[in-house]
Design a protein around this motif. Sequence first.
Motif, PDB file in Angstrom:
ATOM      1  N   VAL A  56      -8.610   1.401   0.339  1.00 32.66           N
ATOM      2  CA  VAL A  56      -7.466   0.329  -0.161  1.00 32.66           C
ATOM      3  C   VAL A  56      -5.860   0.572   0.080  1.00 32.66           C
ATOM      4  N   VAL A  57      -5.445   1.578  -0.371  1.00 30.87           N
ATOM      5  CA  VAL A  57      -4.383   2.071  -0.281  1.00 30.87           C
ATOM      6  C   VAL A  57      -3.993   2.336   1.226  1.00 30.87           C
ATOM      7  N   GLY A  58      -4.675   2.808   2.058  1.00 25.06           N
ATOM      8  CA  GLY A  58      -4.343   3.100   3.391  1.00 25.06           C
ATOM      9  C   GLY A  58      -4.163   1.711   4.005  1.00 25.06           C
ATOM     10  N   ILE A 114     -10.023   9.650   6.375  1.00 30.16           N
ATOM     11  CA  ILE A 114      -8.527   9.970   6.874  1.00 30.16           C
ATOM     12  C   ILE A 114      -8.430  10.034   8.342  1.00 30.16           C
ATOM     13  N   GLY A 115      -9.461  10.371   9.137  1.00 26.36           N
ATOM     14  CA  GLY A 115      -9.371  10.276  10.590  1.00 26.36           C
ATOM     15  C   GLY A 115      -8.997   8.945  11.173  1.00 26.36           C
ATOM     16  N   VAL A 116      -9.901   8.011  10.620  1.00 27.75           N
ATOM     17  CA  VAL A 116      -9.579   6.446  10.944  1.00 27.75           C
ATOM     18  C   VAL A 116      -8.347   5.790  10.433  1.00 27.75           C
ATOM     19  N   LEU A 117      -7.935   6.157   9.530  1.00 26.22           N
ATOM     20  CA  LEU A 117      -6.470   5.570   8.927  1.00 26.22           C
ATOM     21  C   LEU A 117      -5.382   6.609   9.590  1.00 26.22           C
ATOM     22  N   GLY A 118      -5.728   7.919   9.814  1.00 30.72           N
ATOM     23  CA  GLY A 118      -4.631   8.965  10.558  1.00 30.72           C
ATOM     24  C   GLY A 118      -4.281   8.323  11.915  1.00 30.72           C
ATOM     25  N   LYS A 119      -5.246   7.515  12.611  1.00 35.25           N
ATOM     26  CA  LYS A 119      -4.766   7.055  13.949  1.00 35.25           C
ATOM     27  C   LYS A 119      -3.791   5.913  14.014  1.00 35.25           C
ATOM     28  N   TRP A 120      -3.408   5.542  12.803  1.00 31.38           N
ATOM     29  CA  TRP A 120      -2.770   4.181  12.765  1.00 31.38           C
ATOM     30  C   TRP A 120      -1.488   4.457  11.708  1.00 31.38           C
ATOM     31  N   LEU A 121      -1.648   5.424  10.740  1.00 33.91           N
ATOM     32  CA  LEU A 121      -0.523   5.588   9.608  1.00 33.91           C
ATOM     33  C   LEU A 121      -0.068   6.916   9.804  1.00 33.91           C
ATOM     34  N   PRO A 122       1.039   7.251   9.343  1.00 32.93           N
ATOM     35  CA  PRO A 122       1.759   8.690   9.136  1.00 32.93           C
ATOM     36  C   PRO A 122       0.921   9.452   8.393  1.00 32.93           C
ATOM     37  N   GLY A 123       0.842  10.636   8.636  1.00 32.54           N
ATOM     38  CA  GLY A 123      -0.075  11.699   7.805  1.00 32.54           C
ATOM     39  C   GLY A 123       0.340  11.506   6.325  1.00 32.54           C
ATOM     40  N   PRO A 124       1.706  11.752   5.727  1.00 34.93           N
ATOM     41  CA  PRO A 124       2.051  11.680   4.647  1.00 34.93           C
ATOM     42  C   PRO A 124       1.585  10.386   3.760  1.00 34.93           C
ATOM     43  N   VAL A 125       1.344   9.307   4.276  1.00 40.88           N
ATOM     44  CA  VAL A 125       0.865   8.181   3.725  1.00 40.88           C
ATOM     45  C   VAL A 125      -0.599   8.377   3.590  1.00 40.88           C
ATOM     46  N   VAL A 126      -1.228   8.882   4.438  1.00 38.06           N
ATOM     47  CA  VAL A 126      -2.913   8.975   4.067  1.00 38.06           C
ATOM     48  C   VAL A 126      -2.950  10.179   3.317  1.00 38.06           C
ATOM     49  N   ASP A 127      -2.087  11.180   3.307  1.00 40.90           N
ATOM     50  CA  ASP A 127      -2.480  12.117   2.315  1.00 40.90           C
ATOM     51  C   ASP A 127      -2.243  11.908   0.846  1.00 40.90           C
ATOM     52  N   ARG A 128      -1.201  10.963   0.630  1.00 40.61           N
ATOM     53  CA  ARG A 128      -0.896  10.484  -0.732  1.00 40.61           C
ATOM     54  C   ARG A 128      -2.044   9.633  -1.140  1.00 40.61           C
ATOM     55  N   TRP A 183       0.140 -10.012  -5.490  1.00 43.92           N
ATOM     56  CA  TRP A 183      -0.094 -11.201  -4.528  1.00 43.92           C
ATOM     57  C   TRP A 183       0.322 -10.606  -2.923  1.00 43.92           C
ATOM     58  N   LEU A 184       1.342 -10.006  -2.839  1.00 46.30           N
ATOM     59  CA  LEU A 184       1.516  -9.465  -1.401  1.00 46.30           C
ATOM     60  C   LEU A 184       0.683  -8.300  -1.116  1.00 46.30           C
ATOM     61  N   ASN A 185       0.211  -7.463  -1.943  1.00 45.54           N
ATOM     62  CA  ASN A 185      -0.569  -6.438  -1.608  1.00 45.54           C
ATOM     63  C   ASN A 185      -1.949  -6.829  -1.461  1.00 45.54           C
ATOM     64  N   GLY A 186      -2.359  -7.920  -1.714  1.00 50.06           N
ATOM     65  CA  GLY A 186      -3.664  -8.693  -1.720  1.00 50.06           C
ATOM     66  C   GLY A 186      -3.631  -9.177  -0.280  1.00 50.06           C
ATOM     67  N   ILE A 245       2.805  -1.682  -1.566  1.00 53.49           N
ATOM     68  CA  ILE A 245       2.393  -0.408  -1.048  1.00 53.49           C
ATOM     69  C   ILE A 245       2.427  -0.131   0.472  1.00 53.49           C
ATOM     70  N   GLY A 246       3.430   0.503   0.850  1.00 53.03           N
ATOM     71  CA  GLY A 246       3.754   0.685   2.213  1.00 53.03           C
ATOM     72  C   GLY A 246       5.059  -0.026   2.549  1.00 53.03           C
ATOM     73  N   GLY A 247       5.398  -1.056   1.452  1.00 48.49           N
ATOM     74  CA  GLY A 247       6.454  -1.782   1.696  1.00 48.49           C
ATOM     75  C   GLY A 247       7.983  -1.456   1.743  1.00 48.49           C
ATOM     76  N   GLY A 248       7.963  -0.186   0.837  1.00 47.26           N
ATOM     77  CA  GLY A 248       9.379   0.557   0.666  1.00 47.26           C
ATOM     78  C   GLY A 248       9.959  -0.324  -0.619  1.00 47.26           C
ATOM     79  N   ARG A 249       9.463  -1.225  -1.564  1.00 52.29           N
ATOM     80  CA  ARG A 249       9.962  -1.680  -2.575  1.00 52.29           C
ATOM     81  C   ARG A 249       9.183  -1.728  -3.761  1.00 52.29           C
ATOM     82  N   LEU A 250       9.950  -1.822  -4.958  1.00 51.02           N
ATOM     83  CA  LEU A 250       9.324  -1.813  -6.211  1.00 51.02           C
ATOM     84  C   LEU A 250       9.679  -3.323  -6.595  1.00 51.02           C
TER      85      LEU A 250
END
Length: 449
Positions: free
Chosen positions: A40-42, A405-419, A83-86, A70-75
């Motif tokens: 969900v997070v990834g 992690i392998g699937v998400l890591g194809k399209w997301l930076p490593g730190p995002v997936v690790d987090r 709504w936006l994360n959904g 999530i991944g949007g750089g804002r709180l």
Amino acid sequence: MKRERAASATASLGAWVSELDVTGVPAAVLDRLALVLLDVVGVTALGASLPEQRALADAWTAPPGPAPLIGGGRLVTTDAAAWLNGVALVSLELDEGHKYAKGHPAAHGFPAVLALAAELDSTGADTAAALLAAYEVAARFGRATTLRPGAHPHGSWGVPGAAAGCARLLGLPPGAAAAAIDTAAGMGIAGHFDSATQGNPVRNAWLGASATSGLAVARMAVAGMARTTGTAALSLGTVLGEFEPEELTADLGTRWDITRGYFKRHASCSFTHPAADAVLDLRAHPAFRIDGITHVLVETHVLGAGLSDVDWSNRLSAMFSTPFVVATAALTGEVGPDSPLDDPDVQALASRVRLVEAADLTTRLPAERAARVTVAFDDGTSLTREVPNPIGDADHHPLTESDLIGVLGKWLPGPVVDRAAALGRDLPGLPRVGAALRELAGTDEKELS
């Protein structure tokens, strides 16, 4: 009467939600929750990186608040984040789903629960219990509901899951939790499946509506404004389709639906995945030749037989086109968020893909969502491959944490997936979750680019 049975079942479900404690949850269930949360997070972070999703977040002009985009750089405020994360979560058709619920239980409830948990700075144990409540209640409502032909499952039967998770986070007693769930059953959206195949993003907005509706009805229950009257028998069981109340409590506490779901490795509707998997298998065959393909026959079950359009207008409609998915898989070996939509070779091959229902595959529903693909070549030969379920289904080559992690890591930076993976593993033991959840917004420009 069915309404009284629905009210009774909802009351029992509310009591279960109110008393759910992760210390009594089997370890295998918590392990699966960790994988679903990672997904969900990834996937939400990946969706947030889309230009249109960034533009939507900007257009929202949400004031600062306690919850992450999530991944949007804002709180931002809780409701805006939910709504936006959904919307971001479902925008690339990579979110986890459940064949027996006939849709996406996590997507209906997790964005609301995570946003509210960030606001409340809830304990990890309470947040984990709330996420489980959201999933299990949504899945049970999905099992109980048979939507009318043409209806899309987003934003309808899953809203009670969002309400259940928020009720558990707020510590509502059994009666109030049941009232929130019951009220949520009256908040469903009557969305048509063709909105997806025609590429209308309103289909994504239905999940944003589910999240904010779950928050709203939980607050109504806190205020004493919610009641348990068997609403689902009327809304889901009369207006939108048919409803069997007994499914809400069947094997309650012993069957965990979260362990029966599927993860995706293709950015497309799940009904297209078995065909994509079959084509990828055939692609590795020594006799497979791209330049010699005359036509492709895809046989599928009744649920997927309508995804036959070859004139996709945007990414959403392409993700609901089996010809696009099959042609893309055959030509490139992958169906991803960045698969080109205007490749003339893909368009040419897609025009030679024929999709039909096979009665023998329909009879195998719901345990199997099978597909049979036959690729014919210009020398008169052909190759056929049949698969019972998409890879990633709990019943067919389930994905592990390293796989995800392998699937998400194809399209997301490593730190995002690790987090995301760390949050899933650590969640039940966290004293408070606010800080960890707010980190999911990301502040490093490299992570968000």
